[in-house]
Write a protein that holds these residues in place. Structure first.
Motif, PDB file in Angstrom:
ATOM      1  N   TYR A  76       0.828  -1.204   0.000  1.00  0.00           N
ATOM      2  CA  TYR A  76       0.000   0.000   0.000  1.00  0.00           C
ATOM      3  C   TYR A  76       0.867   1.261   0.000  1.00  0.00           C
ATOM      4  O   TYR A  76       0.627   2.197  -0.770  1.00  0.00           O
ATOM      5  N   LEU A  77       1.889   1.297   0.849  1.00  0.00           N
ATOM      6  CA  LEU A  77       2.755   2.474   0.915  1.00  0.00           C
ATOM      7  C   LEU A  77       3.497   2.687  -0.400  1.00  0.00           C
ATOM      8  O   LEU A  77       3.624   3.815  -0.886  1.00  0.00           O
ATOM      9  N   ASP A  78       3.978   1.591  -0.979  1.00  0.00           N
ATOM     10  CA  ASP A  78       4.756   1.689  -2.213  1.00  0.00           C
ATOM     11  C   ASP A  78       3.894   2.144  -3.388  1.00  0.00           C
ATOM     12  O   ASP A  78       4.290   3.021  -4.164  1.00  0.00           O
ATOM     13  N   LYS A  79       2.690   1.569  -3.523  1.00  0.00           N
ATOM     14  CA  LYS A  79       1.872   1.824  -4.709  1.00  0.00           C
ATOM     15  C   LYS A  79       0.921   3.015  -4.557  1.00  0.00           C
ATOM     16  O   LYS A  79       0.526   3.613  -5.565  1.00  0.00           O
ATOM     17  N   CYS A  80       0.540   3.339  -3.325  1.00  0.00           N
ATOM     18  CA  CYS A  80      -0.467   4.392  -3.134  1.00  0.00           C
ATOM     19  C   CYS A  80       0.078   5.672  -2.515  1.00  0.00           C
ATOM     20  O   CYS A  80      -0.476   6.749  -2.752  1.00  0.00           O
ATOM     21  N   ILE A  81       1.125   5.576  -1.716  1.00  0.00           N
ATOM     22  CA  ILE A  81       1.658   6.758  -1.043  1.00  0.00           C
ATOM     23  C   ILE A  81       2.892   7.291  -1.762  1.00  0.00           C
ATOM     24  O   ILE A  81       2.965   8.470  -2.121  1.00  0.00           O
ATOM     25  N   HIS A  82       3.866   6.409  -2.007  1.00  0.00           N
ATOM     26  CA  HIS A  82       5.123   6.852  -2.616  1.00  0.00           C
ATOM     27  C   HIS A  82       5.041   6.950  -4.139  1.00  0.00           C
ATOM     28  O   HIS A  82       5.812   7.681  -4.758  1.00  0.00           O
ATOM     29  N   THR A  83       4.141   6.183  -4.741  1.00  0.00           N
ATOM     30  CA  THR A  83       3.898   6.278  -6.183  1.00  0.00           C
ATOM     31  C   THR A  83       2.385   6.306  -6.393  1.00  0.00           C
ATOM     32  O   THR A  83       1.624   6.323  -5.427  1.00  0.00           O
ATOM     33  N   PHE A 100       0.204   4.013  -8.323  1.00  0.00           N
ATOM     34  CA  PHE A 100      -0.275   2.830  -9.046  1.00  0.00           C
ATOM     35  C   PHE A 100      -1.287   2.131  -8.145  1.00  0.00           C
ATOM     36  O   PHE A 100      -1.106   0.993  -7.739  1.00  0.00           O
ATOM     37  N   CYS A 101      -2.367   2.824  -7.848  1.00  0.00           N
ATOM     38  CA  CYS A 101      -3.233   2.482  -6.720  1.00  0.00           C
ATOM     39  C   CYS A 101      -4.649   2.116  -7.164  1.00  0.00           C
ATOM     40  O   CYS A 101      -5.606   2.368  -6.441  1.00  0.00           O
TER      41      CYS A 101
END
Length: 372
Positions: A169-176, A178-179
């Motif tokens: 979640y952090l990788d795909k929705c917060i830092h990038t 792709f959510c």
């Protein structure tokens, strides 16, 4: 002479009108063509859209409880990324969001130490770094001889499934971004993941191509052909806790020494692994605490995560029942609420977890009918 049949059609102006007679031989061929066409269409529809009914087995035992059909089933052979050091009879599997980049870096080093050093690679490189090892077929594809060799050793890093989801979640929705077009909405994100995995597990056409998000979110049991030979793998638990990471790295070091790697190289791997991180690591992210709080406080999110990862806890941690408690203590009570003798205001989470595992090990099936 062949008999004739009379065929009628509806004419809205004249009622039923008689058509010309048609020979039965010719008509028979037409009916056959129609029948075969319909059968072919139904066959194609069934292949692509037939929803599978399945019985879930864990350790050869049927698992059954109320609502089990809504859970993501274990051991769907969906994704594997094997990494091989053939001369040392070592196979690893890079599981997305489970230290996969570290796994690739370590295995590249073990595959060809000279090339790794010549290219100035490090164990903290990210996926953007080009590596010669990944162009080698021997590195990506274990031979049948190696797979069948009893001296071949396999290892994979695994993570607590809920913590793995948080990292995703952090990788795909917060830092990038792709959510799933969810705009950082965790409820939307986990629901989209659940629906994607259900489509893959329920319909045969789900295997025609790999879905990038499904690769990262799928249960651990879907990886690495675990459905065929899980018992052959060393599963090294890697968490954010330093002592837990240290224990797994020491375990890996012992594996490498037994496979004949020199101690200097093994010591380098230990030191670099404990001291560094890849650039997209999220376990120290400032957003992690908030994401974990949201999971604890939102029963809708917990319920879907529960349905996605339940069997990862039961299967991969049958010998470590305490990890079942990682589902969140309230969920453990929910799981075991039929066990009235231990579920009360003064419950013991470890005891409940042990009861869950014992039920699976000792009885013919795991059957918590009150589970919802």
């Amino acid at each position: 002479m062949a008999s004739a049949i009379q065929t009628y059609f509806w004419n809205k102006n004249a009622g039923y009108q008689r058509m010309d007679t048609v020979g039965t031989g010719r008509d028979y061929k037409q009916y056959c063509c129609i029948f075969l066409t319909i059968s072919a269409c139904l066959g194609i529809y069934g292949y692509f859209y037939y929803e599978n009914e399945y019985t879930i087995y864990v350790d050869g035992k049927v698992v059954n409880f109320t609502g089990v059909e809504d859970f993501i089933p274990p051991f769907v052979s969906y994704y594997h990324e094997f990494l091989v050091a053939p001369k040392s009879k070592l196979i690893s599997c890079a599981i997305p969001k489970s230290m996969s980049q570290l796994t690739i870096n370590i295995m590249c080093l073990l595959y060809d130490e000279h090339s790794f050093s010549a290219e100035n690679n490090s164990l903290n490189d990210t996926w953007t770094t080009e590596r010669k090892c990944q162009e080698e077929s021997q590195f990506r594809n274990p031979s049948q001889q190696l797979l069948n060799d009893p001296d071949t050793v396999r290892f994979a890093f695994i993570r607590d499934p809920i913590q793995r989801f948080v990292s995703l979640y952090l990788d795909k929705c917060i830092h990038t971004d792709f959510c799933f077009n969810c705009n950082k909405d965790m409820r939307c994100f986990v629901q989209s993941i659940y629906e994607t995995l259900r489509n893959i597990s329920d319909y045969r056409h789900g295997f025609e191509g790999l879905d990038m998000m499904a690769e990262h979110a799928a249960p651990l049991s879907w990886m690495c052909n675990f459905d065929k030979d899980l018992e052959k793998w060393h599963l090294l638990m890697m968490g954010s806790d330093f002592e837990e990471r240290k224990s797994s790295i020491l375990h890996l070091a012992n594996i490498l020494k037994r496979q004949g790697f020199n101690e200097t190289l093994v010591d380098k791997i230990q030191k670099d692994t404990m001291g560094g991180e890849t650039a997209h690591s999220t376990h120290t992210s400032s957003h992690r605490e908030e994401a974990e709080r949201q999971i604890r406080d939102d029963p809708y999110i917990r319920d879907l995560l529960h349905k996605i990862y339940f069997f990862d806890y039961i299967r991969t941690d049958a010998d470590s029942p305490k990890l079942v408690c990682s589902l969140v203590e309230g969920e453990v009570i929910h799981m075991a609420k039929d066990m009235e003798d231990i579920v009360d205001e003064q419950y013991d989470c470890d005891l409940i977890a042990q009861e869950v595992v014992d039920e699976m090990k000792e009885n013919e099936k795991l059957d918590f009918e009150g589970f919802e």
